[in-house]
Enzyme design. Structure first.
Site, PDB file in Angstrom:
ATOM      1  CG  ASP A  39      -2.132   0.893   1.065  1.00 24.12           C
ATOM      2  OD1 ASP A  39      -1.932   2.106   0.878  1.00 24.12           O
ATOM      3  OD2 ASP A  39      -3.275   0.399   1.135  1.00 24.12           O
ATOM      4  CG  LEU A  41       0.629   3.911   3.833  1.00 27.93           C
ATOM      5  CD1 LEU A  41       1.666   4.207   4.907  1.00 27.93           C
ATOM      6  CD2 LEU A  41      -0.557   3.153   4.448  1.00 27.93           C
ATOM      7  CB  ILE A  61      -0.028  -1.053  -7.513  1.00 28.34           C
ATOM      8  CG1 ILE A  61      -0.859   0.199  -7.819  1.00 28.34           C
ATOM      9  CG2 ILE A  61      -0.449  -1.734  -6.214  1.00 28.34           C
ATOM     10  CD1 ILE A  61      -2.293  -0.096  -8.209  1.00 28.34           C
ATOM     11  CG  LEU A  80      -8.660  -5.045  -1.926  1.00 28.92           C
ATOM     12  CD1 LEU A  80      -8.724  -4.943  -0.390  1.00 28.92           C
ATOM     13  CD2 LEU A  80     -10.049  -5.272  -2.495  1.00 28.92           C
ATOM     14  CB  ALA A  81      -3.833  -0.811  -4.537  1.00 28.78           C
ATOM     15  CE1 TYR A 148     -13.087   3.193  -8.892  1.00 30.60           C
ATOM     16  CE2 TYR A 148     -15.458   3.096  -9.245  1.00 30.60           C
ATOM     17  CZ  TYR A 148     -14.330   2.643  -8.601  1.00 30.60           C
ATOM     18  OH  TYR A 148     -14.431   1.633  -7.676  1.00 30.60           O
ATOM     19  CG  ASN A 177     -22.939   2.173  -3.484  1.00 35.36           C
ATOM     20  OD1 ASN A 177     -22.285   3.159  -3.751  1.00 35.36           O
ATOM     21  ND2 ASN A 177     -23.826   1.665  -4.318  1.00 35.36           N
ATOM     22  CB  ILE A 205     -30.419  14.591  -0.412  1.00 35.02           C
ATOM     23  CG1 ILE A 205     -30.458  13.784   0.890  1.00 35.02           C
ATOM     24  CG2 ILE A 205     -30.929  13.751  -1.579  1.00 35.02           C
ATOM     25  CD1 ILE A 205     -31.833  13.211   1.233  1.00 35.02           C
ATOM     26  N   GLY A 276     -22.027  11.823 -13.420  1.00 34.31           N
ATOM     27  CA  GLY A 276     -21.198  10.636 -13.177  1.00 34.31           C
ATOM     28  C   GLY A 276     -21.748   9.755 -12.070  1.00 34.31           C
TER      29      GLY A 276
END
Ligand SMILES: NC(=O)c1ccc[n+]([C@@H]2O[C@H](COP(=O)([O-])OP(=O)(O)OC[C@H]3O[C@@H](n4cnc5c(N)ncnc54)[C@H](O)[C@@H]3O)[C@@H](O)[C@H]2O)c1
Length: 316
Positions: A39, A41, A61, A80-81, A148, A177, A205, A276
Site C-alpha cells: 500500500d 498509503l 502498485i 484492492l489498491a 473510474y 456500495n 442530498i 457521473g
C-alpha cells in the site's frame, strides 16, 4: 506455523491499508492466511492494521520492481489498491488511469510472471454498469459512465484475457456500495451523513433523494465473498456481483442513518444532481451465490448500527 497457516499460504493484499483492505486482512488472518499488504498509503492508514500480524510493504502498485518484490513467496493475490473516487476520476481522468489501469496491469502481469495462479480483482457494479435498467447481472453489457468505471472495465478485460492466454485463475468481483468500519477517510454517503449527524450540520442530498437507489453491502459480507473468490474452485476469468440485490433510495438511507444515530428529526438540505453518479445500481448476485456460496447476512439497519458504533469510537 500451524497446519491451517500452511494450508492457506500467504496472500498479498494490495491496498490492504484502506477501508475494505483493513476489514479483509482481519478476515483472512482469522481464516488462517498469512498476509502481506502492499500500500502506498494514499488514502489508507497503517493505523488500520495496528497490532495485526501482517507483513507491510509501503510502495506503489505502478512500480514493477516493488510489485515483483512484494509478490515473492506469495500464493494468492487480492488486488484492492486503486483510486476509488468517481468524482476525482471525472476531474482528473489521467490520474485515475495511471493508478487504476497502469497499476492494475502491473499487478496482474507481475502476478503472471511470478507464476501465481489466483488473483481476485476489486471491480465495481454501479460505476461499471451505469444506469442499466434492472435486473443487472454478470451478463449485462458494461456501459461505464465515468473514467473510474471505464478503468475497472479495462481491468476486467485484462483479467479475462490473462485467464485464457496464460491459464491464470483470475476472478473479478464487482462490489456494490460497501460500508462499515475503517471507512472514516472515505467520502461516501454514509461517512458524510454520519459526520453531519454528529456535527449537527444538515445532511445534503443531491437530486430528490427518491429517484435514485443504490445497493448497500456491509463490508463483512463483501469480505466473505472476496475470500470465497480466493479459494473456490471456479474458472479463470469469472465475474461475480457481490451485492444485496436490494435498492435503497438516498432518502431511505438518510432515514436509516438518522434512526441508528437516534436523531430522526435531523435537518436535510437538497442540492442539484452531480454528473457521473449512478441513479440505479442494485444487482442480482445469483452467480456469486451458486459458485461462491455468497449470501449477504447483515441487513442495512444492523450494518449501519455497527458502523455508527465504530464511528463514535474512532472518528466522531
Ligand atoms: N468502497 C466501495 O464501496 C467500493 C465499491 C466498488 C469498488 N471498490 C473498490 O474496492 C477497492 C478498495 O476500495 P476502498 O473503498 O477500500 O478504498 P480505499 O481508498 O480505502 O483503499 C484503497 C487503498 O489503495 C491504496 N492505494 C491507492 N493508490 C495506490 C498505489 N498507487 N499503490 C499502492 N497502493 C495504493 C490506498 O492508500 C488505500 O489504502 C478499490 O479498488 C475500489 O475501487 C470499492
Amino acid at each position: 506455523m500451524s497446519t491451517t497457516d500452511a494450508a492457506m499460504g500467504t496472500t498479498l493484499v494490495t491496498g490492504g491499508a484502506g477501508f475494505i483492505g483493513a476489514n479483509l486482512v482481519r478476515r483472512l488472518l482469522t481464516s488462517g492466511h498469512r498476509v502481506r499488504v502492499l500500500d502506498l498509503l494514499v488514502t489508507g492508514s497503517r493505523d488500520y492494521l495496528a497490532g495485526l500480524d501482517v507483513d507491510f510493504v509501503e510502495g506503489d502498485i505502478r512500480d514493477r520492481e516493488v510489485v515483483a518484490g512484494a509478490l515473492k513467496g506469495i500464493d494468492r493475490v487480492v488486488h484492492l489498491a486503486a483510486s476509488g473516487s468517481v468524482i476525482a476520476s471525472i476531474e482528473d481522468p489521467a490520474a485515475n488511469f495511471s493508478t487504476n489501469v497502469d497499476g492494475t496491469f502491473a499487478v496482474l502481469d507481475e502476478t503472471r510472471r511470478a507464476g501465481i495462479e489466483r488473483l481476485v480483482f476489486s471491480s465495481t457494479g454501479g460505476a461499471l454498469m451505469g444506469n442499466t435498467p434492472p435486473p443487472v447481472n454478470e451478463q449485462s453489457l458494461p456501459k461505464p459512465i465515468s473514467p473510474y468505471g471505464a478503468s475497472k472495465s479495462v481491468g476486467e478485460a485484462y483479467l479475462h484475457a490473462y485467464a485464457v492466454s496464460y491459464g491464470m485463475r483470475t476472478v473479478a468481483t464487482r462490489f456494490a456500495n460497501v460500508y462499515g468500519p475503517y471507512s472514516g477517510h472515505k467520502a461516501g454517503a454514509i461517512t458524510v451523513f454520519f459526520k453531519a449527524l454528529h456535527s449537527g450540520e444538515p445532511i445534503v442530498i443531491y437530486g430528490t433523494g427518491s429517484d435514485s437507489s443504490r445497493d448497500y453491502l456491509y463490508v463483512e459480507d463483501l469480505c466473505a465473498g472476496i475470500e470465497a473468490g480466493l479459494t473456490a474452485d471456479v474458472p479463470g476469468g469469472s465475474v461475480y456481483h457481490l451485492a444485496t440485490g436490494v435498492g435503497t433510495t438516498v432518502k431511505e438511507l438518510v432515514e436509516a442513518c438518522c434512526r441508528v444515530a437516534g436523531k430522526p428529526d435531523h435537518p436535510i438540505e437538497y442540492r442539484p444532481y452531480r454528473r457521473g453518479e449512478v441513479e440505479r445500481n442494485f444487482a442480482t448476485y445469483d452467480l456469486a451465490k451458486a459458485e461462491l456460496g455468497f449470501t449477504p447476512t447483515v441487513d442495512l439497519d444492523e450494518g449501519l448500527a455497527r458502523t455508527w458504533d465504530w464511528y463514535l469510537q474512532h472518528v466522531l
